[in-house]
Design a protein around this motif. Structure first.
Motif, PDB file in Angstrom:
ATOM      1  N   PHE A  53       0.861  -1.158   0.000  1.00 19.82           N
ATOM      2  CA  PHE A  53       0.000   0.000   0.000  1.00 19.82           C
ATOM      3  C   PHE A  53       0.908   1.222   0.000  1.00 19.82           C
ATOM      4  CE2 PHE A  53      -1.663   2.760   3.507  1.00 19.82           C
ATOM      5  CZ  PHE A  53      -2.239   3.632   2.635  1.00 19.82           C
ATOM      6  N   LEU A  55       2.415   5.035  -1.712  1.00 21.85           N
ATOM      7  CA  LEU A  55       2.064   6.329  -2.262  1.00 21.85           C
ATOM      8  C   LEU A  55       2.175   6.283  -3.779  1.00 21.85           C
ATOM      9  CD1 LEU A  55       4.204   8.416   0.210  1.00 21.85           C
ATOM     10  CD2 LEU A  55       1.716   8.356   0.127  1.00 21.85           C
ATOM     11  N   ARG A  57       3.502   8.399  -5.567  1.00 23.07           N
ATOM     12  CA  ARG A  57       4.881   8.767  -5.889  1.00 23.07           C
ATOM     13  C   ARG A  57       5.802   7.542  -5.902  1.00 23.07           C
ATOM     14  NH1 ARG A  57       8.949   9.681  -2.624  1.00 23.07           N
ATOM     15  NH2 ARG A  57       7.758  10.124  -0.732  1.00 23.07           N
ATOM     16  N   GLN A  58       5.661   6.699  -4.883  1.00 26.66           N
ATOM     17  CA  GLN A  58       6.517   5.523  -4.809  1.00 26.66           C
ATOM     18  C   GLN A  58       6.289   4.582  -5.993  1.00 26.66           C
ATOM     19  OE1 GLN A  58       5.237   4.295  -0.906  1.00 26.66           O
ATOM     20  NE2 GLN A  58       7.103   5.061   0.068  1.00 26.66           N
ATOM     21  N   GLU A 136       0.327  11.834   1.133  1.00 24.25           N
ATOM     22  CA  GLU A 136       1.659  11.928   1.714  1.00 24.25           C
ATOM     23  C   GLU A 136       1.630  12.766   2.992  1.00 24.25           C
ATOM     24  OE1 GLU A 136       4.064  12.373  -1.651  1.00 24.25           O
ATOM     25  OE2 GLU A 136       5.979  12.147  -0.574  1.00 24.25           O
TER      26      GLU A 136
ATOM     27  N   LYS B  47       2.786  -0.190   5.024  1.00 19.16           N
ATOM     28  CA  LYS B  47       1.605  -0.951   5.378  1.00 19.16           C
ATOM     29  C   LYS B  47       1.284  -1.919   4.253  1.00 19.16           C
ATOM     30  CE  LYS B  47       0.282   2.035   8.778  1.00 19.16           C
ATOM     31  NZ  LYS B  47      -0.242   1.752  10.100  1.00 19.16           N
ATOM     32  N   HIS B  48       0.697  -3.012   4.592  1.00 21.43           N
ATOM     33  CA  HIS B  48       0.233  -3.912   3.543  1.00 21.43           C
ATOM     34  C   HIS B  48      -0.990  -4.679   4.014  1.00 21.43           C
ATOM     35  CE1 HIS B  48       2.479  -6.669   5.976  1.00 21.43           C
ATOM     36  NE2 HIS B  48       3.554  -5.964   5.767  1.00 21.43           N
ATOM     37  N   ALA B  49      -1.887  -4.933   3.064  1.00 25.33           N
ATOM     38  CA  ALA B  49      -3.113  -5.663   3.358  1.00 25.33           C
ATOM     39  C   ALA B  49      -2.929  -7.112   2.961  1.00 25.33           C
ATOM     40  CB  ALA B  49      -4.278  -5.069   2.586  1.00 25.33           C
ATOM     41  N   TYR B 203      -6.834  -3.550   6.380  1.00 26.05           N
ATOM     42  CA  TYR B 203      -5.467  -3.563   6.873  1.00 26.05           C
ATOM     43  C   TYR B 203      -5.441  -4.014   8.326  1.00 26.05           C
ATOM     44  CZ  TYR B 203      -3.874  -1.197   2.735  1.00 26.05           C
ATOM     45  OH  TYR B 203      -3.570  -0.891   1.458  1.00 26.05           O
TER      46      TYR B 203
END
Lengths: 203, 203
Positions: A53, A55, A57-58, A136, B47-49, B203
């Motif tokens: 999950f 941004l 941008r990332q 952000e 974060k990751h789901a 999440y």
DNA sequence: TAGTGGTCTAGACCACTTT
DNA sequence: AAGTGGTCTAGACCACTAC
């Protein structure tokens, strides 16, 4: 399955080691563990992928593309009924409504529309969001603790198509996210990706 | 951050306990750990789901709807070039091509098109797949170890629209999945959901 | 090469849950 | 009440890696 103690004997190792192995198998969804009743192998192993999950941008930068951000609209509004229900806040509270664009190599990548619960993040009213996207800004200022996400496919309407540089009716993948910070509703966001964009992950 | 040994002293506990705590924080994406250089708090916690990866039957039944399966097409074909590339198998090997439908309360829920590498799962040639979908058959017979998944939005063509009970041009969410069993390519599947379907997670 | 996290051992007590 | 997994301790050795 045998108990931890039995497995420890069988494989000539400590119970802690067996415990860790079984705990990891449980995390991965291969076995189910219950006190007293023991460890069972699952019939249908419940696989699951990690969905990063990140941004916008990332994501853009990971594609080795140049990221650009632009603020489209920013105003304080009275929360419409559907939003109050979605966020579970009182009707008619003030929320910050933001529309912005994320570009990859100057091509539209994602359109973001977001409503922020001012009551939960008072500082946001002073953030101009000209240089930095609300996502952000929120992540560094008020990181969430819980979130619900939904992915769906939508057809672009005329306005969305114009922003995304495509034609009305194009299919685009949309991500809706509601986040909370310790039970307190923070924000509802709708992020629409350019046609052809795929969300990828591995197991 | 302090080293494990220092934290163990500070909190009056064993290093193993500190280790487990930090390991879990690392799994959750709050800190980064490297040998020799130590543990660092991440600036942007990743974060990751968890994205559950279930059978169509399970999803439908979770909605308290009646599940029905139907086989549409089943034939052995010579792997087309694009598939050989996708699966990384030799050109012109034999693969089992299957098209089937999953219904929820007799409304189209998902259309599944799948190519199975017969060489990796020889038994599949004898499976009639009339009662049970190929996904379910594969999961119980030859569970995969690795998978790549992509979600994207597509516009229904005439044939797909007919199967899904909608009109051409409708936006639908599609999931493509390639799976391997210990490096051996198993199958490539394309699953298209009815318009309006959302993939949800937390999440 | 020194210092860090990674992993293991052997033993202990506890909490939950089924019977 | 009994048996299971959950968790902790104190100590040890190892593997990687930045210096």
């Amino acid at each position: 399955m045998p108990t931890e103690t039995q497995l420890a004997e069988e494989f000539n190792c400590a119970r802690a080691t067996v415990n860790r192995a079984l705990r990891e198998l449980a995390e991965q969804g291969f076995v189910e563990r219950k006190r007293k009743s023991g460890t069972r192998v699952k019939k249908e192993p419940s696989k699951h992928a990690k969905l990063e999950f990140s941004l916008a941008r990332q994501v853009v930068e990971n594609q080795n593309a140049a990221y650009r951000y632009a603020l489209v609209e920013r105003n304080v509004v009275i929360s419409p009924g559907w939003l109050s229900s979605q966020l579970n806040v009182a009707p008619n509270v003030r929320v910050l409504h933001v529309i912005c664009m994320h570009y990859a190599d100057n091509r539209p990548f994602q359109m973001e529309e977001r409503w922020i619960n001012i009551e939960a993040v008072p500082d946001v009213e002073d953030a101009d969001l000209l240089e930095q996207g609300p996502h952000e800004w929120l992540l560094t200022t008020a990181p969430f603790t819980d979130a619900e996400v939904a992915f769906c496919a939508i057809s672009a309407d005329a306005r969305l198509a114009e922003f995304m540089g495509t034609t009305a009716g194009a299919s685009m993948i949309q991500m809706e996210r509601t986040t909370w910070k310790s039970e307190k509703p923070l924000t509802f966001a709708r992020m629409t990706h350019h046609p052809g964009y795929c969300i990828r992950t591995k197991y």
